[in-house]
Write a protein that holds these residues in place. Structure first.
Motif, PDB file in Angstrom:
ATOM      1  N   THR A   1      45.409  16.500 -17.474  1.00  0.00           N
ATOM      2  CA  THR A   1      46.714  15.880 -17.254  1.00  0.00           C
ATOM      3  C   THR A   1      46.589  14.365 -17.123  1.00  0.00           C
ATOM      4  O   THR A   1      45.531  13.836 -16.768  1.00  0.00           O
ATOM      5  CB  THR A   1      47.400  16.418 -15.982  1.00  0.00           C
ATOM      6  OG1 THR A   1      46.626  16.036 -14.831  1.00  0.00           O
ATOM      7  CG2 THR A   1      47.556  17.931 -16.024  1.00  0.00           C
ATOM      8  N   ILE A   2      47.702  13.697 -17.386  1.00  0.00           N
ATOM      9  CA  ILE A   2      47.800  12.261 -17.145  1.00  0.00           C
ATOM     10  C   ILE A   2      49.168  11.995 -16.529  1.00  0.00           C
ATOM     11  O   ILE A   2      50.175  12.574 -16.949  1.00  0.00           O
ATOM     12  CB  ILE A   2      47.585  11.440 -18.429  1.00  0.00           C
ATOM     13  CG1 ILE A   2      47.643   9.945 -18.141  1.00  0.00           C
ATOM     14  CG2 ILE A   2      48.560  11.832 -19.526  1.00  0.00           C
ATOM     15  CD1 ILE A   2      47.158   9.076 -19.294  1.00  0.00           C
ATOM     16  N   ASP A   3      49.203  11.121 -15.518  1.00  0.00           N
ATOM     17  CA  ASP A   3      50.477  10.798 -14.877  1.00  0.00           C
ATOM     18  C   ASP A   3      50.568   9.299 -14.615  1.00  0.00           C
ATOM     19  O   ASP A   3      49.575   8.572 -14.689  1.00  0.00           O
ATOM     20  CB  ASP A   3      50.672  11.598 -13.579  1.00  0.00           C
ATOM     21  CG  ASP A   3      49.695  11.235 -12.471  1.00  0.00           C
ATOM     22  OD1 ASP A   3      49.643  10.035 -12.081  1.00  0.00           O
ATOM     23  OD2 ASP A   3      48.978  12.120 -11.959  1.00  0.00           O
ATOM     24  N   SER A   4      51.777   8.863 -14.306  1.00  0.00           N
ATOM     25  CA  SER A   4      52.009   7.458 -13.943  1.00  0.00           C
ATOM     26  C   SER A   4      52.496   7.381 -12.500  1.00  0.00           C
ATOM     27  O   SER A   4      53.381   6.584 -12.179  1.00  0.00           O
ATOM     28  CB  SER A   4      53.020   6.809 -14.897  1.00  0.00           C
ATOM     29  OG  SER A   4      54.247   7.516 -14.900  1.00  0.00           O
ATOM     30  N   PHE A   5      51.925   8.218 -11.639  1.00  0.00           N
ATOM     31  CA  PHE A   5      52.289   8.251 -10.217  1.00  0.00           C
ATOM     32  C   PHE A   5      52.269   6.831  -9.655  1.00  0.00           C
ATOM     33  O   PHE A   5      51.290   6.103  -9.808  1.00  0.00           O
ATOM     34  CB  PHE A   5      51.286   9.127  -9.468  1.00  0.00           C
ATOM     35  CG  PHE A   5      51.601   9.304  -8.005  1.00  0.00           C
ATOM     36  CD1 PHE A   5      52.696  10.033  -7.601  1.00  0.00           C
ATOM     37  CD2 PHE A   5      50.783   8.747  -7.031  1.00  0.00           C
ATOM     38  CE1 PHE A   5      52.978  10.210  -6.252  1.00  0.00           C
ATOM     39  CE2 PHE A   5      51.049   8.916  -5.690  1.00  0.00           C
ATOM     40  CZ  PHE A   5      52.158   9.651  -5.293  1.00  0.00           C
ATOM     41  N   ASP A   6      53.377   6.426  -9.017  1.00  0.00           N
ATOM     42  CA  ASP A   6      53.481   5.016  -8.627  1.00  0.00           C
ATOM     43  C   ASP A   6      53.808   4.786  -7.153  1.00  0.00           C
ATOM     44  O   ASP A   6      54.224   3.691  -6.773  1.00  0.00           O
ATOM     45  CB  ASP A   6      54.521   4.301  -9.501  1.00  0.00           C
ATOM     46  CG  ASP A   6      55.930   4.852  -9.328  1.00  0.00           C
ATOM     47  OD1 ASP A   6      56.113   5.832  -8.586  1.00  0.00           O
ATOM     48  OD2 ASP A   6      56.864   4.295  -9.956  1.00  0.00           O
ATOM     49  N   THR A   7      53.613   5.813  -6.326  1.00  0.00           N
ATOM     50  CA  THR A   7      53.779   5.613  -4.886  1.00  0.00           C
ATOM     51  C   THR A   7      52.450   5.108  -4.328  1.00  0.00           C
ATOM     52  O   THR A   7      51.552   5.886  -4.014  1.00  0.00           O
ATOM     53  CB  THR A   7      54.212   6.915  -4.188  1.00  0.00           C
ATOM     54  OG1 THR A   7      55.376   7.436  -4.841  1.00  0.00           O
ATOM     55  CG2 THR A   7      54.541   6.653  -2.719  1.00  0.00           C
ATOM     56  N   HIS A   8      52.302   3.796  -4.241  1.00  0.00           N
ATOM     57  CA  HIS A   8      51.024   3.178  -3.892  1.00  0.00           C
ATOM     58  C   HIS A   8      50.454   3.724  -2.578  1.00  0.00           C
ATOM     59  O   HIS A   8      49.253   3.961  -2.466  1.00  0.00           O
ATOM     60  CB  HIS A   8      51.183   1.661  -3.798  1.00  0.00           C
ATOM     61  CG  HIS A   8      51.522   1.012  -5.102  1.00  0.00           C
ATOM     62  ND1 HIS A   8      50.617   0.229  -5.814  1.00  0.00           N
ATOM     63  CD2 HIS A   8      52.658   1.011  -5.838  1.00  0.00           C
ATOM     64  CE1 HIS A   8      51.180  -0.209  -6.914  1.00  0.00           C
ATOM     65  NE2 HIS A   8      52.424   0.241  -6.959  1.00  0.00           N
ATOM     66  N   ALA A   9      51.312   3.926  -1.582  1.00  0.00           N
ATOM     67  CA  ALA A   9      50.847   4.364  -0.265  1.00  0.00           C
ATOM     68  C   ALA A   9      50.277   5.779  -0.281  1.00  0.00           C
ATOM     69  O   ALA A   9      49.501   6.160   0.600  1.00  0.00           O
ATOM     70  CB  ALA A   9      51.994   4.288   0.747  1.00  0.00           C
ATOM     71  N   GLU A  10      50.623   6.576  -1.299  1.00  0.00           N
ATOM     72  CA  GLU A  10      50.165   7.963  -1.391  1.00  0.00           C
ATOM     73  C   GLU A  10      49.067   8.157  -2.424  1.00  0.00           C
ATOM     74  O   GLU A  10      48.623   9.276  -2.659  1.00  0.00           O
ATOM     75  CB  GLU A  10      51.359   8.865  -1.738  1.00  0.00           C
ATOM     76  CG  GLU A  10      52.455   8.917  -0.679  1.00  0.00           C
ATOM     77  CD  GLU A  10      52.026   9.695   0.546  1.00  0.00           C
ATOM     78  OE1 GLU A  10      51.359  10.736   0.380  1.00  0.00           O
ATOM     79  OE2 GLU A  10      52.345   9.264   1.665  1.00  0.00           O
ATOM     80  N   MET A  11      48.625   7.066  -3.060  1.00  0.00           N
ATOM     81  CA  MET A  11      47.705   7.197  -4.187  1.00  0.00           C
ATOM     82  C   MET A  11      46.364   7.810  -3.789  1.00  0.00           C
ATOM     83  O   MET A  11      45.833   8.691  -4.484  1.00  0.00           O
ATOM     84  CB  MET A  11      47.473   5.836  -4.850  1.00  0.00           C
ATOM     85  CG  MET A  11      46.598   5.894  -6.096  1.00  0.00           C
ATOM     86  SD  MET A  11      47.270   6.974  -7.383  1.00  0.00           S
ATOM     87  CE  MET A  11      48.638   5.948  -7.950  1.00  0.00           C
ATOM     88  N   ALA A  12      45.781   7.380  -2.682  1.00  0.00           N
ATOM     89  CA  ALA A  12      44.478   7.916  -2.269  1.00  0.00           C
ATOM     90  C   ALA A  12      44.557   9.423  -2.023  1.00  0.00           C
ATOM     91  O   ALA A  12      43.660  10.189  -2.434  1.00  0.00           O
ATOM     92  CB  ALA A  12      43.988   7.191  -1.016  1.00  0.00           C
ATOM     93  N   LYS A  13      45.624   9.850  -1.390  1.00  0.00           N
ATOM     94  CA  LYS A  13      45.834  11.280  -1.130  1.00  0.00           C
ATOM     95  C   LYS A  13      45.982  12.052  -2.442  1.00  0.00           C
ATOM     96  O   LYS A  13      45.415  13.137  -2.608  1.00  0.00           O
ATOM     97  CB  LYS A  13      47.087  11.456  -0.262  1.00  0.00           C
ATOM     98  CG  LYS A  13      47.454  12.894   0.042  1.00  0.00           C
ATOM     99  CD  LYS A  13      48.741  12.934   0.875  1.00  0.00           C
ATOM    100  CE  LYS A  13      49.214  14.373   1.075  1.00  0.00           C
ATOM    101  NZ  LYS A  13      50.498  14.410   1.823  1.00  0.00           N
TER     102      LYS A  13
END
Length: 313
Positions: A92-104
């Motif tokens: 998969t590939i995504d453009s997840f952009d919630t910076h505060a949740e990226m590590a999780k």
């Protein structure tokens, strides 16, 4: 003489989600002779493509065989769970952009990817994504540098979607606006990190259902963690006619600015992006890196990668 391109195996792609981003990915994938677009997978029934691409219900995705699936659903409430489910079978590939949740998000996807022999690219858009590359470059080549990022003026797809998820909201657009005073400070070489509230204004245009509680909707918007709570936010309630006439654009952009001093010499660098269509540009990044993902998977790569882990050429 054998034409190598004719014998080249096409990359089989699927798209999950059929909003602005999913539609833009479809157009780009269909224009690429190296891609076979297997289908669109939507939560909504009865959806049709203007380009005659097959559209299936999202749960039908597991019936197909694909090299990579592009996840084009909203970061605020859908993407993390959708990614975790789809990655049990697909790259998969995504453009997840919630910076505060990226590590999780990275930690969760790493376990799923390794457990299922998959490769997943996360946070591959323009920020996180392209801007991440620019910041890494500036930090690497300018000694003792400080980078600061500004977004806008333009439409944030993720923030707009987050507002639309609120009960009573019919439609919404959120415009991210950089504050000129903050931009000027950074260009003059301010040596401290500015706060989100100092750097940006978030302006929202919202259409609500008849008799909806506007005060409650506004309260939910301005206090939404990771989206609006840390910013100055203005909410305008408008009717559908005003919304259609004044809020139809999808433009966006931004700046990455760097300042550094070494050996008493100052260095400044600035990268800017001006987009007439945020989803079209984001889709271009996603499709390009989806092709890279397919190649890396074929070469034995597994786990999770961000844009910083993928060679640019």
């Amino acid at each position: 003489m054998i034409d190598k391109d004719k014998n080249k195996k096409k990359i089989r792609m699927g798209i999950v989600g059929y909003g602005n981003l999913g539609k833009a990915c479809e157009k780009i994938a269909l224009s690429d002779e190296n891609i076979e677009l297997v289908g669109i997978f939507s939560r909504r029934s009865g959806v049709k493509s203007n380009f005659r691409t097959k559209v299936y219900l999202q749960d039908d995705v597991f019936k197909f065989d694909m090299d990579v699936v592009l996840l084009c659903v909203g970061s605020q409430s859908d993407l993390q769970d959708t990614a975790a489910r789809i990655a049990t079978k697909f790259n998969t590939i995504d453009s997840f952009d919630t910076h505060a949740e990226m590590a999780k998000h990275i930690d969760r996807m790493s376990k799923i990817a390794f457990d299922n022999d998959r490769l997943c690219f996360v946070g591959v858009g323009w920020d996180p994504g392209l801007f991440s590359l620019v910041r890494a470059l500036f930090y690497g080549v300018i000694p003792n540098s400080k980078c600061q990022t500004f977004w806008g003026k333009g439409v944030s797809q993720g923030h707009s979607e987050a507002i639309r998820r609120i009960k009573g909201v019919v439609n919404a657009k959120q415009y991210t606006i950089p504050k000129e005073s903050a931009l000027q400070l950074v260009r003059e070489g301010v040596d401290r990190d500015l706060t989100p509230r100092e750097k940006h204004l978030r302006e929202c245009y919202v259409v609500v259902e008849k008799n909806a509680d506007k005060e409650e909707i506004e309260r939910k918007i301005v206090n939404m963690p990771n989206y609006f709570a840390q910013y100055d936010t203005i909410v305008h309630f408008v009717d559908e006619k005003y919304f259609d006439e004044h809020c139809s654009g999808l433009e966006h952009g931004g700046f990455v600015l760097a300042n550094g001093i070494f050996d008493d010499f100052k260095s400044k660098a600035e990268f800017s992006l001006k987009l007439e269509s945020n989803p079209t540009f984001t889709a271009g990044v996603l499709v390009a890196y989806a092709k890279a993902l397919a190649k890396e998977y074929e070469n034995g790569q597994r786990g999770v990668k961000t844009i910083l882990d993928v060679p640019i050429a």
